[in-house]
Design an enzyme around this catalytic site. Structure first.
Site, PDB file in Angstrom:
ATOM      1  CD  GLN A  46      -5.368  -5.366   5.557  1.00 59.32           C
ATOM      2  OE1 GLN A  46      -4.693  -4.333   5.574  1.00 59.32           O
ATOM      3  NE2 GLN A  46      -4.932  -6.482   5.012  1.00 59.32           N
ATOM      4  CG  HIS A  75      -2.879  -0.075   6.890  1.00 63.35           C
ATOM      5  ND1 HIS A  75      -3.997  -0.136   7.702  1.00 63.35           N
ATOM      6  CD2 HIS A  75      -2.820  -1.249   6.231  1.00 63.35           C
ATOM      7  CE1 HIS A  75      -4.580  -1.313   7.535  1.00 63.35           C
ATOM      8  NE2 HIS A  75      -3.891  -2.005   6.655  1.00 63.35           N
ATOM      9  CB  CYS A 109      -2.138   5.097  10.026  1.00 61.60           C
ATOM     10  SG  CYS A 109      -2.368   3.318   9.937  1.00 61.60           S
ATOM     11  CB  CYS A 150      -6.814   3.911   9.504  1.00 62.46           C
ATOM     12  SG  CYS A 150      -6.321   3.681  11.216  1.00 62.46           S
ATOM     13  CD  GLU A 151     -11.957   0.882  14.030  1.00 61.88           C
ATOM     14  OE1 GLU A 151     -11.693   0.310  15.101  1.00 61.88           O
ATOM     15  OE2 GLU A 151     -12.995   0.654  13.386  1.00 61.88           O
ATOM     16  CG  HIS A 152      -7.041   2.743  15.207  1.00 61.35           C
ATOM     17  ND1 HIS A 152      -6.396   1.588  14.810  1.00 61.35           N
ATOM     18  CD2 HIS A 152      -8.064   2.350  15.991  1.00 61.35           C
ATOM     19  CE1 HIS A 152      -6.995   0.546  15.344  1.00 61.35           C
ATOM     20  NE2 HIS A 152      -8.013   0.973  16.063  1.00 61.35           N
ATOM     21  CG  HIS A 153      -4.052   7.073  13.042  1.00 56.49           C
ATOM     22  ND1 HIS A 153      -3.754   5.727  13.014  1.00 56.49           N
ATOM     23  CD2 HIS A 153      -3.473   7.572  14.162  1.00 56.49           C
ATOM     24  CE1 HIS A 153      -3.013   5.416  14.069  1.00 56.49           C
ATOM     25  NE2 HIS A 153      -2.833   6.507  14.782  1.00 56.49           N
TER      26      HIS A 153
END
Length: 204
Positions: free
Chosen positions: A135, A163, A165, A94-97
């Site tokens: 995704q 995910h 996250c 995940c590019e956020h976490h």
């Protein structure tokens, strides 16, 4: 047989990258921030191991879709129906976490005179999976790469993934699955083709 080659934008440049030493030092900083001591015996080699594993986990930045999809084949004996490769496992982040996304991709296309080697479809999933991702973006990237290179009558991509996250942090809901789809061409305009794709994906 002729090859079709497209110029995809480069996602990274080696000259922009920090050195191995800088990357390892960043891991030491994170270890200290987490509250541990990077000089203790068990963590001495951890920065080098993490950097090595990241090079593998994010290898997609060093690969380009056109290198995989650049060769297509015309000898298909008149075959013009759906080609589906399903249950392609992938591991992304995940590019956020920066925590894992674990899932399967199902990819189909309707040939228009040319076909891809089946392993190349799985390789495209691998290329985009081994990058920091959402995704939704990954689903669209796979479809676009095949569409732009092969020029088929249509492409269908369905990704289902868990995910971490959501499972490891935040709401901590283990086992929840996210589904995303992208349809182009006949899969988008013909409900029967889209329905047949979904039925074939779900068949065991």
């Amino acid at each position: 047989m002729d090859a079709i080659v497209k110029n995809f934008p480069q996602t990274n440049r080696d000259s922009d990258r920090p050195s191995q030493q800088e990357a390892e030092e960043a891991i030491r900083v994170l270890l200290r921030w987490a509250g541990d001591d990077p000089t203790r015996e068990g963590l001495l080699e951890t920065p080098a191991r993490v950097v090595k594993s990241y090079r593998e986990l994010f290898a997609g930045y060093d690969m380009a879709a056109e290198d995989v999809l650049g060769r297509t084949f015309e000898e298909v004996a008149g075959y013009d129906d759906m080609v589906l490769v399903k249950d392609i496992p992938f591991y992304s982040h995940c590019e956020h976490h920066m925590v894992p996304i674990i899932g399967k991709a199902h990819v189909a296309y309707m040939p228009d005179g040319r076909v891809l080697g089946l392993s190349k479809i799985a390789r495209v999933v691998e290329i985009y999976g081994r990058r920091l991702q959402t995704q939704e973006t990954m689903t669209a990237q796979i479809a676009r790469a095949i569409d732009d290179t092969l020029h088929p009558r249509g492409v269908a991509v369905l990704i289902e993934a868990e995910h971490m996250c959501m499972a490891m942090r935040g709401v901590q809901k283990q086992g929840s699955t996210t589904l995303t789809t992208t349809f182009t061409g006949t899969f988008k305009t013909e409900p029967a083709d889209q329905a047949r794709f979904m039925t074939m994906v779900r068949s065991r």
